[in-house]
Design a protein around this motif. Structure first.
Motif, PDB file in Angstrom:
ATOM      1  N   GLU A  72       4.451   4.092  -1.048  1.00  0.00           N
ATOM      2  CA  GLU A  72       3.740   5.369  -1.015  1.00  0.00           C
ATOM      3  C   GLU A  72       4.345   6.269  -2.075  1.00  0.00           C
ATOM      4  O   GLU A  72       5.549   6.257  -2.308  1.00  0.00           O
ATOM      5  N   THR A 304       6.929   1.705   2.614  1.00  0.00           N
ATOM      6  CA  THR A 304       6.168   2.108   3.796  1.00  0.00           C
ATOM      7  C   THR A 304       6.757   1.481   5.064  1.00  0.00           C
ATOM      8  O   THR A 304       7.376   0.407   5.023  1.00  0.00           O
ATOM      9  N   TYR A 493       0.334   5.705   5.441  1.00  0.00           N
ATOM     10  CA  TYR A 493       1.613   5.028   5.574  1.00  0.00           C
ATOM     11  C   TYR A 493       2.715   5.987   5.990  1.00  0.00           C
ATOM     12  O   TYR A 493       2.948   7.003   5.354  1.00  0.00           O
TER      13      TYR A 493
END
Length: 591
Positions: A72, A304, A493
């Motif tokens: 992410e 994540t 996430y």
């Protein structure tokens, strides 16, 4: 111009094609190419020209996990995560560029006319055809159908220049023929930064598995011969495993072996099939992988929770079987990291982490550098930005995973193959319990990830092992695409769990002493016993700033992933110039 070259060369020539700097060759613009056939009538000329092809490998390819469900981050490239697309416009943009393929075809035509002996000629033709296959595979992955060119075009070849796209079937059959030619004629040498017979076999293993599974898991495209390509991948993998010179790098220390595999200046020859190598004394000539994961301004990449869940317990059992969803939801960071697969601590900063090449000291991860709390450390070395370590583009472990996956897809997986592949990888990772084919059971986390095969526990677990072993090596994005699991790009996430809110000291490593305080802005009077971690404005806690909870990077409305998004658009100026080109479906609706 950044100079990453493969292989490292020490020969210089005063030819227009090349310029010489600090004993390393740097390719000059492609328009400056030798026209005289005399240049190609010696092995030196053939090598000089074909060495330029190695620049078509990119150091950035290992960063592709940043757009997958493994990572992410803030900002671009996030199009596939948000469906907020922008069409490429200019000629040659968005990957629709044919200069590299024209250069390879030009070389092939000159090499065929060369007066060098046949054995030498075929070796360089094999190298060129490997690169043509490699370049065309990238085009097919992006666009599906593309025009196939086997000759170098001239500016007056209007019929060919402005033709329609050829079918994916024709192009990939041609790619397969190129790979087979390369495998036949390239030398059976063990290089780590040059293309050989074994390198071509390894890439055939990768390319054919991609194409076969793409065709199988994208039925709406109605592509034939999926099994043929999977079988070709199986055959290539088997040959390399049975006859090749490679093995997994190990000293018998699972705590350090996997981590060190990516930290050596020169990648271990026994496992590395292909790497990008850098001149050690070239200022500005290395990779920027350290910078990619450790600089505040570079997107705040963080792993994540979905990926963290996939790392096994140290005995090889599933984290999601060991702990229930409710237990995981409020599990402290320290508890989450206990008794886990050693590959986790080699990839993510965990309690007790010491950055390689430094003098030590505790490191809790820097939330200014990542958005989830799971800070990536795989391959991160002591240098602040640029480093000169080999970047591994293909290694033996991937071939083992390809072999196992192809075998299961074909219904051929047995104990012998499982022991040679997955169980060898698990052994290097330090697991004492091998997978036994008859007893393999997956978990609901895997079934949710891989919805098209959720009833195939064995294949789910092969994909499970693949995700962990190859995390942050640039292959996860392609895996999601070829498996037809695009929904994974659109998940929200989560990050680590914090049992306190903003401005409240917490014991992050669970040693009984408060050591970290999460803040929106550092206070003027700092407690010297605390490490202050600033939470980015785009981050938040699942229970709010006052109570803490899971770190949530953002909370956007879920947008379903659609079938047309698996292919990329052709630039609009190309469509205007060539009326025989048609845009990939639905992209013409993007404004």
């Amino acid at each position: 111009m950044k100079k990453y070259i493969l292989p490292i060369l020490t020969v210089c020539a005063t030819l227009q094609l090349f310029s010489c700097s600090d004993d390393f060759l740097e390719r000059t613009p492609d328009t400056q190419i030798p026209e005289s056939q005399v240049f190609f009538n010696s092995e030196t000329g053939l090598q000089m020209f074909s060495d330029g092809f190695y620049r078509y490998f990119s150091a950035n390819s290992i960063k592709e996990d940043a757009t997958s469900d493994n990572c992410e981050h803030l900002g671009s490239p996030a199009d596939i995560r948000t469906k907020d697309y922008a069409l490429p416009t200019a000629l040659g943009s968005g990957g629709w560029d044919w200069t590299s393929i024209r250069n390879v075809n030009y070389f092939i035509s000159k090499c065929k006319e060369s007066t060098v002996e046949s054995e030498i000629k075929n070796k360089y033709l094999g190298l060129a055809r490997f690169f043509r296959a490699y370049l065309y595979f990238s085009k097919v992955k992006a666009f599906g159908d593309v025009p196939w060119y086997s000759n170098a075009l001239n500016t007056n070849d209007d019929e060919e220049l402005y033709k329609a796209r050829d079918s994916r079937t024709l192009v990939m059959d041609s790619v397969l023929a190129d790979l087979d030619f390369a495998i036949k004629y390239l030398p059976e040498e063990q290089y780590h930064n040059r293309i050989s017979h074994w390198t071509a076999l390894a890439f055939k293993s990768r390319i054919c598995l991609y194409e076969g599974t793409w065709r199988k898991y994208h039925p709406s495209y109605n592509l034939p011969n999926a099994e043929k390509f999977i079988q070709e991948s199986f055959n290539a993998s088997k040959e390399l495993v049975d006859k090749g010179p490679y093995k997994l790098y190990t000293t018998g220390n699972p705590v350090s072996d996997y981590r060190m595999l990516f930290l050596f200046t020169t990648a271990p020859a026994e496992e590395c099939i292909l790497s990008l190598s850098f001149p050690q004394d070239q200022t500005g000539g290395g990779a920027e992988y350290n910078y990619f994961f450790t600089d505040y301004s570079n997107g705040n990449h963080g792993a994540t929770r979905s990926l963290i869940e996939d790392y096994f317990m140290v005995d090889g059992t599933s984290f999601n079987v060991k702990y229930s969803e409710a237990e995981q939801e409020t599990m402290s960071f320290a508890d989450e990291m206990k008794n886990r697969d050693p590959r986790l601590a080699a990839s993510i900063i965990t309690p007790g982490y010491i950055r390689y090449g430094t003098d030590g000291g505790r490191n809790y991860g820097d939330f200014m550098q990542n958005r989830t709390g799971y800070q990536i450390c795989k391959r991160v070395g002591p240098e602040p930005y640029v480093d000169y370590r080999d970047i591994i583009l293909m290694r033996y472990a991937e071939v083992l995973l390809n072999y196992a996956e192809a075998a299961e897809e074909l219904g051929k997986l047995d104990k012998t193959i499982l022991d040679k592949t997955i169980n060898e990888i698990r052994k290097r990772a330090g697991f004492n319990i091998p997978l036994i084919l008859e007893n393999i059971t997956t978990d609901n986390h895997q079934r949710a990830l891989y919805q098209q095969i959720k009833d195939n526990d064995v294949l789910c677990e092969i994909r499970h092992e693949r995700r962990v072993e190859l995390a942050f090596e640039g292959l996860r994005y392609d895996d999601i695409i070829r498996w037809g699991e695009g929904h994974l790009f659109r998940e929200t996430y989560e990050g680590i769990y914090i049992n306190a809110g903003i401005n409240t000291p917490v014991d992050l490593d669970s040693d009984g002493i408060n050591d970290v305080c999460f803040v929106r802005e550092k206070p003027e009077n700092l407690d010297k016993n605390l490490t202050y971690i600033e939470i980015m404005g785009a981050n938040g806690f699942s229970k709010g700033d006052n109570e803490g909870g899971r770190i949530i990077p953002y909370n956007k409305e879920y947008v379903p992933f659609e079938d047309w998004e698996y292919l990329k658009p052709i630039p609009t100026e190309e469509l205007t110039l060539n009326k025989n080109l048609k845009q990939n479906p639905q992209w013409e609706l993007i404004k």
